[in-house]
Design a protein around this motif. Structure first.
Motif, mmCIF file in Angstrom:
data_model
loop_
_atom_site.group_PDB
_atom_site.id
_atom_site.type_symbol
_atom_site.label_atom_id
_atom_site.label_comp_id
_atom_site.label_asym_id
_atom_site.label_seq_id
_atom_site.Cartn_x
_atom_site.Cartn_y
_atom_site.Cartn_z
ATOM 1 N N ASN A 189 0.724 -1.310 0.148
ATOM 2 C CA ASN A 189 -0.085 0.055 0.147
ATOM 3 C C ASN A 189 0.731 1.187 -0.025
ATOM 4 O O ASN A 189 0.232 2.246 -0.397
ATOM 5 C CB ASN A 189 -1.064 0.155 1.150
ATOM 6 N N PHE A 190 2.177 1.211 0.587
ATOM 7 C CA PHE A 190 2.645 2.504 0.455
ATOM 8 C C PHE A 190 2.071 3.657 0.875
ATOM 9 O O PHE A 190 2.000 4.735 0.301
ATOM 10 C CB PHE A 190 3.395 2.750 -0.974
ATOM 11 N N CYS A 191 1.516 3.502 2.132
ATOM 12 C CA CYS A 191 1.235 4.827 2.848
ATOM 13 C C CYS A 191 2.252 5.573 3.000
ATOM 14 O O CYS A 191 3.337 4.977 3.457
ATOM 15 C CB CYS A 191 0.328 4.354 4.353
ATOM 16 N N TYR A 193 3.505 7.715 4.981
ATOM 17 C CA TYR A 193 4.509 7.597 6.148
ATOM 18 C C TYR A 193 5.202 6.474 6.530
ATOM 19 O O TYR A 193 6.035 6.476 7.575
ATOM 20 C CB TYR A 193 3.625 8.115 7.255
ATOM 21 N N CYS A 194 4.787 5.296 5.980
ATOM 22 C CA CYS A 194 5.139 3.972 6.366
ATOM 23 C C CYS A 194 6.298 3.376 5.943
ATOM 24 O O CYS A 194 6.323 3.338 4.741
ATOM 25 C CB CYS A 194 4.020 3.165 6.361
ATOM 26 N N VAL A 196 6.771 -0.112 6.356
ATOM 27 C CA VAL A 196 6.443 -1.308 6.361
ATOM 28 C C VAL A 196 6.716 -2.087 4.937
ATOM 29 O O VAL A 196 7.514 -2.995 4.643
ATOM 30 C CB VAL A 196 5.222 -1.818 6.894
ATOM 31 N N GLN A 231 -0.744 -7.282 7.185
ATOM 32 C CA GLN A 231 -0.660 -5.979 7.204
ATOM 33 C C GLN A 231 -2.059 -5.402 6.497
ATOM 34 O O GLN A 231 -2.520 -4.107 7.070
ATOM 35 C CB GLN A 231 0.696 -5.302 6.385
ATOM 36 N N HIS A 268 -7.339 -3.120 6.222
ATOM 37 C CA HIS A 268 -7.197 -1.547 5.708
ATOM 38 C C HIS A 268 -8.788 -1.038 5.264
ATOM 39 O O HIS A 268 -9.580 -2.077 4.428
ATOM 40 C CB HIS A 268 -6.313 -1.885 4.551
ATOM 41 N N ARG A 307 -4.156 6.843 1.270
ATOM 42 C CA ARG A 307 -4.905 5.809 2.208
ATOM 43 C C ARG A 307 -5.989 5.293 1.236
ATOM 44 O O ARG A 307 -6.480 4.421 1.487
ATOM 45 C CB ARG A 307 -5.366 6.320 3.423
HETATM 46 FE FE1 SF4 Z 1 -0.122 1.477 5.027
HETATM 47 FE FE2 SF4 Z 1 -0.240 -0.328 6.928
HETATM 48 FE FE3 SF4 Z 1 1.039 -0.942 4.381
HETATM 49 FE FE4 SF4 Z 1 2.093 0.774 6.597
HETATM 50 S S1 SF4 Z 1 1.675 -1.441 6.862
HETATM 51 S S2 SF4 Z 1 1.940 0.691 4.139
HETATM 52 S S3 SF4 Z 1 0.160 1.809 7.155
HETATM 53 S S4 SF4 Z 1 -1.220 -0.365 4.793
#
Ligand code: SF4
Ligand code: SAH
Ligand code: F3S
Length: 467
Positions: A189-191, A193-194, A196, A231, A268, A307
């Protein structure tokens, strides 16, 4: 048939079996102990159970005392700066163990060490660390330990180019009634801020038959609380042939006998479908708690966070869940002070919090992560972030207290979680809606469902009497 490329090959797993044999021979009869320190989320908790599984297999005893360990491993997190600082300070503390006994092996793994700059930092500034590796190389732990025991060269590996799933790793579960079941790994998803997606790789789903076998086994062994981990569990199966969905998986789990609850961690909102909500609502296993990370109530900020939902869509999912699942409880994640967040944006967040009325909120002050798009955006001043954080907590505490008071006088089913840390005769438990309930008892009912009558409540918990 599933996508064969998603799985670590049989030969590679066999190779690790050989390394396990080599370790067994090297440490046989020595009474070696291993200590694993886990930071971060449930994915890391689950990984640490796999790590302990492998360590026990090769002959280590697991210890909770780091000072008596012959092998020390830190399973790190990179989600916020604070998590990385903690990891580095723990790694730092291990230095004197190696100084006292050079035969000790020290390793670092997890999300922090999947980043090049951190891997290099450990290699160059922490000379006593024998190896560090990224999240997708977990199944190669025997290989790394074996070469460290041979006093070979130190090894620092980031991640495999194409992370794969290693099936069949032994899991040493911490609990005999509560279990994590990973259903997928990684994130697409590459939010903005993230970190992960950079440290856990792209989404890959486990085969439905492997997941169902694991759940059946757990149910058969009397497990009472099963959390399906990923995730974004709502996009389960998109990479599998036949494209099974999270709804299909939940419907199959519903057919499994046993008295257990199911939790999803995490959903999500952009992929929360009506089919999934129906599969939860109609499930034979209690699924009354929903964790639905909101992050922000402002459409502008949600867009900038990448998002893919807006405030209205989020509220409509909440309404659907409330209408289909009786007494459903909600929890969420909020980021305060994302770049560009104005007072008006923040008030949108407060507004949605007052409208949804979450049972509890995990709120985080935005922490810039190197390598993510938001790192380079214009930052909100620290003092503004902290002031907003405090306001958010104050409002949420009031709401949580009001919700909790509505439970007083009710009798509810809870799963007993064990003795409370502070008080000998007090036990802690969880409702089907995942609310904490403390009660007094002379009997230890840990791991079983009992009924409790709620006598009082505060912001953080309910208190009751065992019936
Ligand atoms: Fe977004 Fe969650 Fe993936 Fe982080 S782990 S990019 S917050 S969906
Ligand atoms: N996959 C999950 C979230 C995993 S991270 C999801 O999408 O919901 C858990 C939470 O940490 C996130 O929901 C977010 O609120 C918070 N978080 C992630 N990156 C952050 C950052 N850079 N600063 C502050 N909080 C962050
Ligand atoms: Fe941390 Fe990695 Fe989880 S960054 S929050 S341990 S996925």
């Amino acid at each position: 048939m599933n996508n064969i490329n998603s799985f670590v090959s049989g030969e590679e797993l066999l190779l690790q079996e050989r390394y396990k044999n080599d370790i067994r021979k090297k440490i046989q009869g020595r009474g070696y102990k291993a200590f694993v320190f886990t930071l971060g989320c449930q994915q890391n908790e689950a990984d640490s159970e796999r790590i302990r599984g492998m360590l026990k297999e090769v002959g280590y005893t697991i210890t909770e005392k780091e000072e008596e360990a012959d092998f020390l491993l830190v399973n790190t997190c990179a989600i916020r700066e604070h998590a990385e600082r903690r990891a580095l300070s723990i790694i730092g503390r291990f230095k004197h163990y190696k100084a006292k006994n050079p035969d000790i092996v020290i390793g670092v793994c997890g999300c922090m060490t999947a980043q090049q700059h951190r891997s290099e930092q450990i290699k160059h500034s922490y000379h006593y660390v024998d190896f560090a590796f990224g999240t997708s190389l977990l199944y190669r732990l025997p290989e790394f330990i074996n070469s460290a025991l041979e006093k070979g060269k130190r090894r620092f590996l980031l991640d495999s180019e194409k992370p794969q799933i290693a099936e069949g790793l032994k899991i040493a579960r911490e609990s005999s009634y509560k279990a994590w079941v990973s259903i997928m790994y990684g994130c697409n998803n590459f939010c903005t801020y993230c970190i992960v997606p950079y440290v856990r790789g792209r989404e890959r789903s486990r085969n439905m038959c492997d997941i169902l076998a694991e759940v059946r086994d757990l149910a058969g062994r009397g497990y009472r609380d099963i959390t399906l981990l990923g995730q974004n569990v709502n996009s389960y199966g998109k990479d599998l042939e036949g494209k099974p969905t999270i709804a299909d998986l939940l419907n199959e789990i519903s057919k499994i006998d046993g008295d257990f609850m199911i939790h999803l961690m995490t959903s999500h909102p952009k992929d929360a479908s009506s089919e999934m909500i129906d599969a939860l609502a109609n499930n034979t296993h209690a699924t009354k708690h929903f964790h639905l990370p909101l992050q922000s109530g402002s459409d502008k900020i949600l867009k900038s966070m990448n998002r893919h939902y807006d405030k209205a869509r989020y509220l409509s999912i909440v309404d659907e869940l409330k209408s289909k699942i009786k007494d459903v409880t909600f929890t969420t994640d909020i980021i305060v002070g994302f770049p560009g967040e104005t007072e008006e944006d923040f008030e949108e967040t407060l507004d949605i919090i007052k409208r949804v009325r979450f049972d509890s909120i995990f709120s985080f002050i935005y922490s810039p992560r190197k390598g993510t798009p938001a790192y380079d955006m214009e930052q909100v001043p620290e003092e503004v972030k902290h002031a907003r954080y405090d306001r958010l907590c104050e409002i949420q505490n009031e709401i949580a207290n009001e919700i909790n008071q509505t439970y007083v006088g009710k009798t509810i089913r809870v799963l007993v979680d064990g003795k409370s840390k502070n008080n000998e005769n007090v036990y802690t438990s969880r409702t089907e809606g995942n609310k904490i309930v403390h009660f007094e008892s002379d009997l230890d009912d840990t791991g079983t469902f009992i009924n409790v009558k709620i006598t009082r409540a505060d912001t953080f918990a309910l208190y009751g009497e065992k019936i």
